[in-house]
Design a protein around this motif. Structure first.
Motif, PDB file in Angstrom:
ATOM      1  N   LEU A  71      15.555   4.378   3.765  1.00 43.06           N
ATOM      2  CA  LEU A  71      15.108   4.936   2.487  1.00 43.06           C
ATOM      3  C   LEU A  71      15.509   6.403   2.308  1.00 43.06           C
ATOM      4  CD1 LEU A  71      11.516   3.428   2.232  1.00 43.06           C
ATOM      5  CD2 LEU A  71      13.559   2.743   0.963  1.00 43.06           C
ATOM      6  N   LEU A  72      15.988   7.036   3.366  1.00 40.17           N
ATOM      7  CA  LEU A  72      16.372   8.437   3.260  1.00 40.17           C
ATOM      8  C   LEU A  72      17.600   8.589   2.368  1.00 40.17           C
ATOM      9  CD1 LEU A  72      15.928   9.563   6.965  1.00 40.17           C
ATOM     10  CD2 LEU A  72      14.431  10.061   5.034  1.00 40.17           C
ATOM     11  N   PRO A  73      17.581   9.579   1.493  1.00 36.69           N
ATOM     12  CA  PRO A  73      18.741   9.772   0.613  1.00 36.69           C
ATOM     13  C   PRO A  73      19.989  10.145   1.428  1.00 36.69           C
ATOM     14  CG  PRO A  73      16.874  11.129  -0.082  1.00 36.69           C
ATOM     15  CD  PRO A  73      16.503  10.504   1.220  1.00 36.69           C
ATOM     16  N   PHE A  74      21.106   9.692   0.967  1.00 33.52           N
ATOM     17  CA  PHE A  74      22.436   9.990   1.495  1.00 33.52           C
ATOM     18  C   PHE A  74      22.730   9.337   2.843  1.00 33.52           C
ATOM     19  CE2 PHE A  74      21.210  13.747  -1.077  1.00 33.52           C
ATOM     20  CZ  PHE A  74      22.023  13.468  -2.156  1.00 33.52           C
ATOM     21  N   ILE A  75      21.836   9.443   3.831  1.00 36.68           N
ATOM     22  CA  ILE A  75      22.128   8.838   5.127  1.00 36.68           C
ATOM     23  C   ILE A  75      21.577   7.421   5.225  1.00 36.68           C
ATOM     24  CG2 ILE A  75      22.221  11.062   6.294  1.00 36.68           C
ATOM     25  CD1 ILE A  75      19.486  10.327   7.525  1.00 36.68           C
ATOM     26  N   GLY A  76      20.834   6.989   4.229  1.00 34.68           N
ATOM     27  CA  GLY A  76      20.224   5.662   4.272  1.00 34.68           C
ATOM     28  C   GLY A  76      21.236   4.540   4.364  1.00 34.68           C
ATOM     29  N   ILE A  77      22.355   4.665   3.666  1.00 38.69           N
ATOM     30  CA  ILE A  77      23.371   3.598   3.703  1.00 38.69           C
ATOM     31  C   ILE A  77      24.035   3.537   5.074  1.00 38.69           C
ATOM     32  CG2 ILE A  77      25.253   4.971   2.747  1.00 38.69           C
ATOM     33  CD1 ILE A  77      24.470   1.344   1.855  1.00 38.69           C
ATOM     34  N   VAL A  78      24.232   4.701   5.698  1.00 40.45           N
ATOM     35  CA  VAL A  78      24.796   4.732   7.060  1.00 40.45           C
ATOM     36  C   VAL A  78      23.785   4.119   8.026  1.00 40.45           C
ATOM     37  CG1 VAL A  78      25.627   6.226   8.909  1.00 40.45           C
ATOM     38  CG2 VAL A  78      26.223   6.730   6.541  1.00 40.45           C
ATOM     39  N   TRP A  79      22.505   4.439   7.833  1.00 39.64           N
ATOM     40  CA  TRP A  79      21.472   3.882   8.705  1.00 39.64           C
ATOM     41  C   TRP A  79      21.337   2.376   8.490  1.00 39.64           C
ATOM     42  CZ3 TRP A  79      19.775   5.626  13.016  1.00 39.64           C
ATOM     43  CH2 TRP A  79      18.701   4.992  13.630  1.00 39.64           C
ATOM     44  N   LEU A  80      21.607   1.901   7.293  1.00 41.87           N
ATOM     45  CA  LEU A  80      21.573   0.460   7.041  1.00 41.87           C
ATOM     46  C   LEU A  80      22.631  -0.252   7.886  1.00 41.87           C
ATOM     47  CD1 LEU A  80      20.462  -1.987   5.517  1.00 41.87           C
ATOM     48  CD2 LEU A  80      22.098  -1.477   3.699  1.00 41.87           C
ATOM     49  N   ILE A  81      23.803   0.326   7.990  1.00 41.71           N
ATOM     50  CA  ILE A  81      24.858  -0.263   8.834  1.00 41.71           C
ATOM     51  C   ILE A  81      24.406  -0.295  10.288  1.00 41.71           C
ATOM     52  CG2 ILE A  81      27.208   0.081   9.698  1.00 41.71           C
ATOM     53  CD1 ILE A  81      27.870   1.235   6.893  1.00 41.71           C
ATOM     54  N   ILE A 116      28.458  -2.317   3.019  1.00 43.71           N
ATOM     55  CA  ILE A 116      29.734  -1.763   2.561  1.00 43.71           C
ATOM     56  C   ILE A 116      29.934  -2.010   1.073  1.00 43.71           C
ATOM     57  CG2 ILE A 116      32.233  -1.969   2.810  1.00 43.71           C
ATOM     58  CD1 ILE A 116      31.667  -2.477   5.845  1.00 43.71           C
ATOM     59  N   SER A 117      29.553  -3.196   0.599  1.00 47.74           N
ATOM     60  CA  SER A 117      29.738  -3.478  -0.832  1.00 47.74           C
ATOM     61  C   SER A 117      28.823  -2.623  -1.700  1.00 47.74           C
ATOM     62  CB  SER A 117      29.532  -4.959  -1.121  1.00 47.74           C
ATOM     63  OG  SER A 117      28.189  -5.309  -0.894  1.00 47.74           O
ATOM     64  N   VAL A 118      27.611  -2.341  -1.231  1.00 48.63           N
ATOM     65  CA  VAL A 118      26.727  -1.457  -1.988  1.00 48.63           C
ATOM     66  C   VAL A 118      27.323  -0.051  -2.027  1.00 48.63           C
ATOM     67  CG1 VAL A 118      24.485  -0.297  -1.898  1.00 48.63           C
ATOM     68  CG2 VAL A 118      24.613  -2.765  -1.687  1.00 48.63           C
ATOM     69  N   LEU A 119      27.932   0.350  -0.939  1.00 50.29           N
ATOM     70  CA  LEU A 119      28.558   1.668  -0.879  1.00 50.29           C
ATOM     71  C   LEU A 119      29.768   1.752  -1.802  1.00 50.29           C
ATOM     72  CD1 LEU A 119      28.432   4.404   0.590  1.00 50.29           C
ATOM     73  CD2 LEU A 119      29.955   3.449   2.301  1.00 50.29           C
ATOM     74  N   VAL A 120      30.550   0.668  -1.876  1.00 45.05           N
ATOM     75  CA  VAL A 120      31.803   0.695  -2.635  1.00 45.05           C
ATOM     76  C   VAL A 120      31.608   0.283  -4.099  1.00 45.05           C
ATOM     77  CG1 VAL A 120      34.106  -0.319  -2.785  1.00 45.05           C
ATOM     78  CG2 VAL A 120      33.169   0.303  -0.571  1.00 45.05           C
ATOM     79  N   ILE A 121      30.939  -0.856  -4.337  1.00 48.22           N
ATOM     80  CA  ILE A 121      30.859  -1.355  -5.720  1.00 48.22           C
ATOM     81  C   ILE A 121      29.468  -1.248  -6.326  1.00 48.22           C
ATOM     82  CG2 ILE A 121      32.812  -2.914  -5.476  1.00 48.22           C
ATOM     83  CD1 ILE A 121      30.840  -5.214  -5.195  1.00 48.22           C
ATOM     84  N   GLY A 122      28.472  -0.834  -5.537  1.00 49.60           N
ATOM     85  CA  GLY A 122      27.141  -0.618  -6.080  1.00 49.60           C
ATOM     86  C   GLY A 122      26.290  -1.875  -6.162  1.00 49.60           C
TER      87      GLY A 122
END
Length: 191
Positions: A71-81, A116-122
């Motif tokens: 849920l942390l902004p900006f690093i959350g997507i990296v943490w999801l991976i 990755i798809s959320v990061l690239v295509i939303g």
């Protein structure tokens, strides 16, 4: 020039029109959608946390509470991976410990496709997230609904086994493994 300045002070700016109903509806709709997405994210992360709770602590690659870092902004997507990879490894360890056969993927491919798809295509990448969520829920259900059959290793505490199973020390597989190892060593040296 002085007259221009004087005219500016004498004529106040025109009054702003109040927001129309369509603009207000659009703003409320956007906030409503953000709220719905946030609630879905909370349920998704709760499901991941519940999955890790069903894995024995020694088989976990991360603690259940660490999934909330997503849920942390900006690093959350990296943490999801990182979370997807660690949950897959934790499930692999648990299935191996219980001597179950799994697909050895444990949702890793679908989870990485989601992140990755959320990061690239939303938001359209959310379909991968839904499939990943269903897979993880299935693993959680299978771990929760089955008796805990697992291998007994020498790092297990024999008193914990006795408290959980109600067996005496003589019936404890931890001690039986020690006796079997001693017997094998004795036969190896005698034979």
């Amino acid at each position: 020039m002085f007259t221009l300045l004087q005219r500016g002070f004498n004529n106040p700016p025109p009054a702003r029109n109040p927001p129309d109903a369509e603009g207000l509806f659009l703003i409320l709709f956007c906030f409503g959608m953000l709220f719905v997405v946030f609630m879905i994210a909370l349920l998704f992360l709760r499901s991941l946390s519940n999955c890790l709770k069903e894995v024995a602590p020694r088989n976990r690659q991360m603690w259940p509470g660490e999934v909330w870092y997503c849920l942390l902004p900006f690093i959350g997507i990296v943490w999801l991976i990182i979370t997807v990879l660690r949950i897959a490894d934790s499930l692999d360890n648990e299935y191996e410990d219980r001597r179950w056969k799994g697909d050895r993927d444990f949702g890793k491919a679908m989870g990485l496709a989601f992140a990755i798809s959320v990061l690239v295509i939303g938001p359209p990448g959310g379909i991968f997230g839904l499939i990943y969520w269903i897979k993880i829920s299935g693993y959680t259900r299978s771990l929760r609904n089955s008796p805990r059959r697992r291998s007994v290793s020498f790092d297990d505490d024999p008193t914990t086994y006795q408290r959980q199973s109600g067996n005496t020390v003589d019936e404890n597989p931890w001690f039986q493994n020690i006796e079997n190892e001693q017997d094998r060593e004795r036969h190896r040296h005698e034979g």
